[in-house]
Design a protein around this motif. Sequence first.
Motif, mmCIF file in Angstrom:
data_model
loop_
_atom_site.group_PDB
_atom_site.id
_atom_site.type_symbol
_atom_site.label_atom_id
_atom_site.label_comp_id
_atom_site.label_asym_id
_atom_site.label_seq_id
_atom_site.Cartn_x
_atom_site.Cartn_y
_atom_site.Cartn_z
ATOM 1 N N GLN A 123 0.915 -1.238 0.045
ATOM 2 C CA GLN A 123 -0.173 0.085 -0.201
ATOM 3 C C GLN A 123 0.971 1.316 -0.059
ATOM 4 O OE1 GLN A 123 -3.517 -0.473 -0.048
ATOM 5 N NE2 GLN A 123 -2.978 -2.412 -0.184
ATOM 6 N N GLU A 124 0.368 2.439 -0.550
ATOM 7 C CA GLU A 124 0.855 3.623 -0.534
ATOM 8 C C GLU A 124 0.109 4.684 0.505
ATOM 9 O OE1 GLU A 124 3.638 4.913 -1.756
ATOM 10 O OE2 GLU A 124 3.839 2.806 -2.962
ATOM 11 N N PRO A 125 0.995 5.104 1.470
ATOM 12 C CA PRO A 125 0.231 6.058 2.433
ATOM 13 C C PRO A 125 -0.278 7.296 1.975
ATOM 14 C CG PRO A 125 2.610 5.660 3.011
ATOM 15 C CD PRO A 125 2.436 5.118 1.746
ATOM 16 N N ASP A 126 -1.470 7.528 2.546
ATOM 17 C CA ASP A 126 -2.245 9.028 1.999
ATOM 18 C C ASP A 126 -1.936 10.033 2.818
ATOM 19 O OD1 ASP A 126 -3.885 7.454 0.349
ATOM 20 O OD2 ASP A 126 -5.271 6.985 2.081
ATOM 21 N N GLU A 127 -1.690 11.220 2.026
ATOM 22 C CA GLU A 127 -1.304 12.367 2.821
ATOM 23 C C GLU A 127 -2.338 13.312 2.729
ATOM 24 O OE1 GLU A 127 2.207 15.963 2.322
ATOM 25 O OE2 GLU A 127 2.391 14.381 1.161
ATOM 26 N N TRP A 128 -2.617 13.905 3.910
ATOM 27 C CA TRP A 128 -3.848 15.095 3.924
ATOM 28 C C TRP A 128 -3.188 16.189 4.812
ATOM 29 C CZ3 TRP A 128 -8.185 16.265 1.677
ATOM 30 C CH2 TRP A 128 -9.107 16.967 2.063
ATOM 31 N N ASN A 129 -3.211 17.293 4.194
ATOM 32 C CA ASN A 129 -2.736 18.403 5.270
ATOM 33 C C ASN A 129 -1.451 18.316 5.774
ATOM 34 O OD1 ASN A 129 -5.262 20.118 4.412
ATOM 35 N ND2 ASN A 129 -6.163 19.403 6.094
ATOM 36 N N GLY A 130 -0.467 17.613 5.130
ATOM 37 C CA GLY A 130 0.805 17.512 5.622
ATOM 38 C C GLY A 130 0.851 16.086 6.496
ATOM 39 N N ASP A 131 -0.272 15.600 6.823
ATOM 40 C CA ASP A 131 -0.227 14.275 7.778
ATOM 41 C C ASP A 131 -0.396 13.034 6.961
ATOM 42 O OD1 ASP A 131 -0.110 15.838 10.146
ATOM 43 O OD2 ASP A 131 -2.462 15.804 10.112
ATOM 44 N N ILE A 132 0.385 12.057 7.447
ATOM 45 C CA ILE A 132 0.620 10.946 6.657
ATOM 46 C C ILE A 132 -0.481 10.091 7.380
ATOM 47 C CG2 ILE A 132 1.886 9.065 6.191
ATOM 48 C CD1 ILE A 132 2.791 11.356 4.481
ATOM 49 N N TRP A 133 -1.457 9.127 6.531
ATOM 50 C CA TRP A 133 -2.284 8.108 7.107
ATOM 51 C C TRP A 133 -2.035 6.957 6.553
ATOM 52 C CZ3 TRP A 133 -5.724 9.897 10.654
ATOM 53 C CH2 TRP A 133 -5.929 11.522 10.764
#
Length: 283
Positions: free
Chosen positions: A266-276
Amino acid sequence: MEKKYAYSWEDEGKEAKDMIEEILADEALGSLDSIVVGNWGDAWDTAGSQKIVDGIVEHKEKFQHVKSLFIGDMEYDECEVSWIIQANYSELWKALPNLENLTIKGSCDLCLGEEIIHENLKSLTIICGGLPKSVFESIQNAKLPALEKLVLYIGIDNYGFDGDIETIRTFLAKADFPKLTYLGLVDSEMQDDVAEAVLQSKFMNQIETLDLSMGSLTDKGGAMLLEAVPKYPNIKALDLHYHYMSEKMEEKLEALPVEVDCSDAQEPDEWNGDIWMSAMLTE
């Protein structure tokens, strides 16, 4: 012989009490050694599968030959796993002494009981988006001397997991399953910490398969496995599918002298500078 009992959308109005009546009336019941219960029609209703479990207990003489039981086998389009209302299984252990395999899907209102004693159960799997701390405690105190395979979906707090890594460490320290050869603690967003806890546990000296799949395992957890696994010649297989490790770490792990599944990266998601990084099964 195995048979699955399940209602479709065409069976509108059917519910758990109807299903147990149909199971009990089925002429094939006496020849079944495996029973799978799928969508009982109102899986998201507050009554859950209790009528089915209670019916098995009440008519236990008709189920003494059953070796395998799966309650809750349904896909997301039938009922999301987080919506499945389960049952209290406290009386089932004594009612089915010959049961060898139990699989439960869904953790809402799930209760296994304060005292689990079963001499013949070999496999226990609980599939869910979040496993309550109370269920971990029930299993860690259980007396299951024949248990060979244990798979628990940890999940996340939004869907039922109300513990933390200490819950996992305590579980591993207190649980006593002398014949366990397959340990799966899967589907967690703290999978690196879970890996570390397992690698520090007594079970590393006896298991043959370590399953840390379907979670947020990263190179940090992969490095711990890479260092630790060669120290345990009893380990024959690693199931790490669905992970967040790099391709380089995958290659290193796959070079270990054991069977390794590093599929579904899987590839991490990035949202507003945060890694999910998400577990595979939640809602």
